[in-house]
Motif scaffolding. Structure first.
Motif, PDB file in Angstrom:
ATOM      1  N   VAL A   1       1.667  20.191  23.646  1.00 37.86           N
ATOM      2  CA  VAL A   1       0.385  20.116  24.339  1.00 37.86           C
ATOM      3  C   VAL A   1       0.096  21.417  25.096  1.00 37.86           C
ATOM      4  O   VAL A   1      -1.056  21.870  25.171  1.00 37.86           O
ATOM      5  N   GLU A   2       1.127  22.054  25.646  1.00 39.23           N
ATOM      6  CA  GLU A   2       0.892  23.341  26.301  1.00 39.23           C
ATOM      7  C   GLU A   2       0.441  24.392  25.284  1.00 39.23           C
ATOM      8  O   GLU A   2      -0.450  25.200  25.559  1.00 39.23           O
ATOM      9  N   ALA A   3       1.057  24.357  24.108  1.00 41.86           N
ATOM     10  CA  ALA A   3       0.631  25.279  23.057  1.00 41.86           C
ATOM     11  C   ALA A   3      -0.800  24.979  22.607  1.00 41.86           C
ATOM     12  O   ALA A   3      -1.620  25.891  22.440  1.00 41.86           O
ATOM     13  N   TYR A   4      -1.115  23.701  22.418  1.00 40.27           N
ATOM     14  CA  TYR A   4      -2.478  23.316  22.032  1.00 40.27           C
ATOM     15  C   TYR A   4      -3.500  23.852  23.037  1.00 40.27           C
ATOM     16  O   TYR A   4      -4.558  24.379  22.672  1.00 40.27           O
ATOM     17  N   LEU A   5      -3.221  23.668  24.332  1.00 44.36           N
ATOM     18  CA  LEU A   5      -4.209  23.971  25.364  1.00 44.36           C
ATOM     19  C   LEU A   5      -4.352  25.467  25.631  1.00 44.36           C
ATOM     20  O   LEU A   5      -5.331  25.881  26.265  1.00 44.36           O
ATOM     21  N   THR A   6      -3.403  26.260  25.167  1.00 41.32           N
ATOM     22  CA  THR A   6      -3.469  27.703  25.451  1.00 41.32           C
ATOM     23  C   THR A   6      -3.686  28.553  24.206  1.00 41.32           C
ATOM     24  O   THR A   6      -3.893  29.766  24.323  1.00 41.32           O
ATOM     25  N   ALA A   7      -3.645  27.956  23.024  1.00 43.16           N
ATOM     26  CA  ALA A   7      -3.837  28.726  21.795  1.00 43.16           C
ATOM     27  C   ALA A   7      -5.304  29.088  21.608  1.00 43.16           C
ATOM     28  O   ALA A   7      -6.204  28.314  21.947  1.00 43.16           O
ATOM     29  N   LYS A   8      -5.530  30.275  21.040  1.00 43.66           N
ATOM     30  CA  LYS A   8      -6.900  30.674  20.709  1.00 43.66           C
ATOM     31  C   LYS A   8      -7.337  30.074  19.378  1.00 43.66           C
ATOM     32  O   LYS A   8      -8.494  29.673  19.225  1.00 43.66           O
ATOM     33  N   VAL A   9      -6.429  30.039  18.402  1.00 41.49           N
ATOM     34  CA  VAL A   9      -6.776  29.534  17.069  1.00 41.49           C
ATOM     35  C   VAL A   9      -5.693  28.567  16.596  1.00 41.49           C
ATOM     36  O   VAL A   9      -4.508  28.926  16.562  1.00 41.49           O
ATOM     37  N   ILE A  10      -6.117  27.367  16.250  1.00 38.27           N
ATOM     38  CA  ILE A  10      -5.243  26.372  15.631  1.00 38.27           C
ATOM     39  C   ILE A  10      -5.812  26.081  14.249  1.00 38.27           C
ATOM     40  O   ILE A  10      -7.003  25.739  14.122  1.00 38.27           O
ATOM     41  N   ALA A  11      -5.003  26.222  13.215  1.00 45.95           N
ATOM     42  CA  ALA A  11      -5.457  25.990  11.844  1.00 45.95           C
ATOM     43  C   ALA A  11      -4.688  24.818  11.253  1.00 45.95           C
ATOM     44  O   ALA A  11      -3.584  24.480  11.687  1.00 45.95           O
ATOM     45  N   ILE A  12      -5.289  24.194  10.233  1.00 47.44           N
ATOM     46  CA  ILE A  12      -4.687  23.041   9.549  1.00 47.44           C
ATOM     47  C   ILE A  12      -4.635  23.327   8.062  1.00 47.44           C
ATOM     48  O   ILE A  12      -5.642  23.705   7.454  1.00 47.44           O
ATOM     49  N   LEU A  13      -3.445  23.168   7.475  1.00 48.31           N
ATOM     50  CA  LEU A  13      -3.267  23.234   6.026  1.00 48.31           C
ATOM     51  C   LEU A  13      -3.083  21.800   5.539  1.00 48.31           C
ATOM     52  O   LEU A  13      -2.017  21.211   5.697  1.00 48.31           O
ATOM     53  N   ALA A  14      -4.153  21.234   4.967  1.00 43.81           N
ATOM     54  CA  ALA A  14      -4.154  19.807   4.632  1.00 43.81           C
ATOM     55  C   ALA A  14      -3.865  19.522   3.172  1.00 43.81           C
ATOM     56  O   ALA A  14      -3.409  18.430   2.828  1.00 43.81           O
TER      57      ALA A  14
ATOM     58  N   TYR B   1      11.739   8.437  31.244  1.00 40.37           N
ATOM     59  CA  TYR B   1      10.518   8.413  30.444  1.00 40.37           C
ATOM     60  C   TYR B   1       9.287   8.612  31.334  1.00 40.37           C
ATOM     61  O   TYR B   1       8.393   9.408  31.023  1.00 40.37           O
ATOM     62  N   ALA B   2       9.220   7.894  32.446  1.00 40.05           N
ATOM     63  CA  ALA B   2       8.088   8.049  33.361  1.00 40.05           C
ATOM     64  C   ALA B   2       8.032   9.470  33.911  1.00 40.05           C
ATOM     65  O   ALA B   2       6.948  10.055  34.049  1.00 40.05           O
ATOM     66  N   ALA B   3       9.200  10.059  34.220  1.00 40.33           N
ATOM     67  CA  ALA B   3       9.226  11.436  34.714  1.00 40.33           C
ATOM     68  C   ALA B   3       8.716  12.403  33.649  1.00 40.33           C
ATOM     69  O   ALA B   3       8.007  13.378  33.962  1.00 40.33           O
ATOM     70  N   GLY B   4       9.054  12.139  32.390  1.00 41.38           N
ATOM     71  CA  GLY B   4       8.565  12.988  31.307  1.00 41.38           C
ATOM     72  C   GLY B   4       7.059  12.924  31.152  1.00 41.38           C
ATOM     73  O   GLY B   4       6.391  13.947  30.926  1.00 41.38           O
ATOM     74  N   LEU B   5       6.485  11.725  31.268  1.00 43.72           N
ATOM     75  CA  LEU B   5       5.025  11.599  31.195  1.00 43.72           C
ATOM     76  C   LEU B   5       4.365  12.347  32.347  1.00 43.72           C
ATOM     77  O   LEU B   5       3.316  12.986  32.164  1.00 43.72           O
ATOM     78  N   ARG B   6       4.948  12.285  33.524  1.00 48.93           N
ATOM     79  CA  ARG B   6       4.393  13.037  34.657  1.00 48.93           C
ATOM     80  C   ARG B   6       4.402  14.537  34.370  1.00 48.93           C
ATOM     81  O   ARG B   6       3.440  15.245  34.698  1.00 48.93           O
ATOM     82  N   ALA B   7       5.475  15.015  33.734  1.00 45.04           N
ATOM     83  CA  ALA B   7       5.552  16.440  33.401  1.00 45.04           C
ATOM     84  C   ALA B   7       4.453  16.834  32.419  1.00 45.04           C
ATOM     85  O   ALA B   7       3.840  17.910  32.554  1.00 45.04           O
ATOM     86  N   ILE B   8       4.175  15.982  31.453  1.00 42.40           N
ATOM     87  CA  ILE B   8       3.099  16.282  30.502  1.00 42.40           C
ATOM     88  C   ILE B   8       1.749  16.306  31.217  1.00 42.40           C
ATOM     89  O   ILE B   8       0.917  17.209  30.982  1.00 42.40           O
ATOM     90  N   LEU B   9       1.500  15.341  32.076  1.00 38.27           N
ATOM     91  CA  LEU B   9       0.230  15.304  32.801  1.00 38.27           C
ATOM     92  C   LEU B   9       0.087  16.522  33.711  1.00 38.27           C
ATOM     93  O   LEU B   9      -1.030  17.033  33.907  1.00 38.27           O
ATOM     94  N   ASP B  10       1.187  17.018  34.254  1.00 37.04           N
ATOM     95  CA  ASP B  10       1.126  18.237  35.060  1.00 37.04           C
ATOM     96  C   ASP B  10       0.697  19.430  34.202  1.00 37.04           C
ATOM     97  O   ASP B  10      -0.054  20.306  34.660  1.00 37.04           O
ATOM     98  N   ILE B  11       1.160  19.469  32.961  1.00 36.15           N
ATOM     99  CA  ILE B  11       0.739  20.543  32.048  1.00 36.15           C
ATOM    100  C   ILE B  11      -0.754  20.426  31.761  1.00 36.15           C
ATOM    101  O   ILE B  11      -1.480  21.425  31.728  1.00 36.15           O
ATOM    102  N   VAL B  12      -1.224  19.193  31.535  1.00 40.21           N
ATOM    103  CA  VAL B  12      -2.655  18.990  31.304  1.00 40.21           C
ATOM    104  C   VAL B  12      -3.460  19.474  32.509  1.00 40.21           C
ATOM    105  O   VAL B  12      -4.488  20.160  32.361  1.00 40.21           O
TER     106      VAL B  12
END
Length: 665
Positions: free
Chosen positions: A186-199, A219-230
């Motif tokens: 998710v950090e890569a998704y939110l900071t990348a300039k170009v995301i391409a798909i080879l389908a 598990y709950a701590a991990g979800l909190r870490a993801i939300l902090d990245i968001v």
């Protein structure tokens, strides 16, 4: 020339007999990309099962393979991070130890990433026969995180530009392993300039997901870490709200419903419920519920109110949602196969799902007595307006899935105060363009349908109605011209075979449509022939083997008669003499397995032939009582006769072949 791609594989004690790990290693060594253009980095988590020695042996003879011997951590995060730190490639691909790459994967993904100047390239992923992901509906040089549903692809198996990861300092955090992957992605998704798909090319076959129950607190701590990245990489507003809704749905409510909840022990349920309820109160406000499907809104209400017992009861009452797909007609329109379908969702009791009507609004009723949602949460009017069916085909051998176009409508009927919703449509399969504008590869393609009904969704194979005539006319379609035939499994499930390997195989595929007639002391066995070539086809024989008794074999010639191309199939007719008393060269009472012999080779047909009192009948899969040898008087008698137990074993083996397994409890 420098290294184009580095593949990083964390390894942790796969064991010497792990076929999936062996397949993973082979797939990396057999890439079509030249070996001096890619490297493989195995980051071994101090495996003590001989894996280290095996990998060292591979590295000793493969200059592009490196093995990193790490201290044991029990998590793939450190292995991935160390592998990223030493990688030399322009791009890095992250692979799991039980995943497998297609031979052309690195070459195709690298080429597509360079052409799109992508920071991230997502090559097509498949896992078993899971339904298709909308992200792979077509190739994209500029994919959008929300529009293209990239959040549904949270695993690390992607091609990342190494300079991008280093500039952003993106690494795997030391949190719960599955969530560590999602945090990285998710950090890569939110900071990348170009995301391409080879389908249009399968790149990676994913290994089985972990069945290990998560530690609730971790598990709950991990979800909190993801939300902090968001929070760190998005602004307040609609996008952030939809990102939060995704993790509320996939990270919290998914675990608190369905098999995840019902299969857990009571103490596990209470622990995970307590942690996720606290997280819900902390990070997931009620405003997010409008982004959820209605059945998850019901879960959210029970989570917030702390009603674990009713949440379990709701999950139990919701089990068994299914879809009924009625195939009304199959026909050819020049080179395209047309399938007319009617599709409807069914509740756990097998009855159609309906909605409560109030004026022009529709409301969902939870399948739990005494539990009602507030009207704003139960309102599914807009969701029902978006109800639809989707039809897709799946390659039986390779798992490739493609959607095919469907034109139709959603129908409604009001009965009292309830509204029933179903979809009718016409699916069009053009084998020359179905693979994202390219021809389908040769092989057998299953036909599936998925229904989105406003409240829930379900999928099934497309099957013909019991007792209905099944079309199996083949045509020469596409460019270049190839034989294409609709065919039917023993359970009457529809597939489409592109370019059967032989004339005999084309008949085997449609053999569940066989029929028998009696005339003048003979049985005439008639098989449909999808396509009869102008030459009339090679000479053929029908071979019948008796399952029990003396195991007699009867071989008779078979005559092939042409049909009308594109409209009616041809037929193969074999005449077999019949007598009630045992004898050579004719059918007697008992069970017979039919085979087609062409050019000296035999192929088993997809049915059995039963003779009783001189009368023959076709036994197809799924018929009540089919081949129920053990329960019959004959079965009891056979078990006491010389050789009878062997005959019973043969009959039971045939029963397993021709009968579907009973449904699980």
């Amino acid at each position: 020339m420098g290294v184009k791609v580095s593949v990083v594989v964390p390894v942790s004690e796969p064991g010497p007999d792990d076929d999936a790990f062996d397949a993973c290693v082979r797939s990396l060594l057999e890439q079509t990309m030249p070996s001096d253009e890619y490297e493989v980095i195995f980051a071994d988590d101090r495996s003590g099962d001989g894996t280290r020695e095996r990998l060292d042996a591979v590295a000793a003879v493969r200059p592009n393979v490196r093995v990193l011997h790490l201290e044991h951590t029990g998590t793939p995060a450190r292995g991935r991070n160390v592998g990223l730190a030493v990688a030399r490639g322009e791009y890095v691909y992250l692979l799991g130890q039980r995943d497998r790459l297609e031979r052309v994967a690195l070459e195709m993904m690298y080429r597509a990433a360079v052409e799109a100047d992508a920071d991230i390239l997502i090559g097509r992923l498949v896992r078993g026969d899971n339904p298709p992901q909308r992200a792979f509906s077509r190739n994209r040089e500029r994919a959008d995180l929300l529009r293209d549903r990239l959040l549904a692809l949270p695993t690390a198996q992607k091609l990342f530009r190494r300079a991008f990861l280093e500039a952003r300092e993106i690494r795997f955090p030391d949190i719960e392993p599955e969530l560590s992957e999602q945090a990285f992605v998710v950090e890569a998704y939110l900071t990348a300039k170009v995301i391409a798909i080879l389908a249009d090319q399968i790149c990676c076959h994913l290994g089985p997901p972990s069945e290990r129950p998560p530690d609730p607190a971790a598990y709950a701590a991990g979800l909190r870490a993801i939300l902090d990245i968001v929070d760190a990489h998005s602004d307040p507003g609609d996008q952030r709200e939809r990102l939060y809704a995704h993790w509320f749905r996939a990270g919290v409510l998914r675990l608190l419903g369905g098999r995840h909840l019902l299969s857990a022990r009571s103490d596990q349920r209470a622990a995970i419920f307590g942690e996720l309820r606290a997280l819900t109160a902390e990070r997931f406000p009620e405003e997010l519920d409008r982004h959820l499907p209605v059945h998850l809104r019901a879960r959210a209400v029970l989570v917030r109110s702390g009603e674990l017992g009713r949440l379990v009861a709701l999950s139990d009452a919701s089990r068994g949602i299914s879809v009924r797909a009625e195939l009304r007609e199959v026909r050819w329109d020049e080179d395209a196969l047309i399938m007319d379908l009617a599709v409807e969702l069914l509740g756990p009791d097998g009855s159609p799902i309906t909605f409560r009507a109030d004026g022009d609004r529709l409301y969902w009723t939870p399948p739990l007595a005494g539990f009602d949602l507030p009207a704003p949460l139960a309102d599914v009017t807009d969701a029902v307006a978006r109800a639809r069916m989707e039809v897709y085909i799946r390659d039986q051998d390779h798992g490739m899935i493609f959607f095919i176009p469907v034109h139709g409508e959603v129908c409604r009927a009001q009965e009292g105060g309830r509204v029933r919703v179903w979809a009718v449509g016409r699916a069009r399969l053009d084998v020359g363009t179905a693979a994202l504008g390219r021809p389908l590869r040769s092989g057998e393609w299953e036909v599936h349908v998925r229904m989105h009904g406003g409240a829930q969704q379900a999928r099934t194979r497309v099957a013909g109605r019991r007792g209905a005539q099944l079309s199996c006319v083949g045509v020469l379609a596409g460019r270049p011209r190839r034989l294409v035939i609709p065919c039917w499994s023993e359970q009457r499930e529809l597939s489409v075979c592109v370019e059967p390997r032989s004339f005999a195989e084309s008949i085997v595929l449609v053999s569940p449509g066989a029929s028998v007639t009696h005339r003048e002391g003979n049985v005439f066995l008639v098989l449909p022939v999808p396509y009869v070539p102008p030459s009339g086809g090679p000479p053929a024989e029908l071979v019948l083997r008796q399952l029990a008794g003396r195991g007699r074999v009867i071989t008779v010639p078979a005559l092939v008669e042409p049909g009308v191309p594109g409209r009616f199939p041809g037929q193969l007719v074999a005449k077999v003499p019949v007598r009630r008393l045992p004898g050579e060269g004719h059918l007697g009472n008992g069970l017979w397995t039919p085979h087609l012999r062409v050019d000296g080779r035999e192929a088993s047909l997809r049915f059995a032939l039963e003779m009783t009192r001189g009368r023959a009948r076709i036994q197809a899969a799924g018929e009540p009582g089919t081949l129920a040898v053990r329960r019959s008087p004959l079965g009891k008698l056979l078990s006491h006769l010389p050789g009878g137990k062997y005959a019973l074993r043969l009959a039971q083996a045939l029963q397993r072949r021709y009968l579907p397994s009973p449904p699980p409890d």
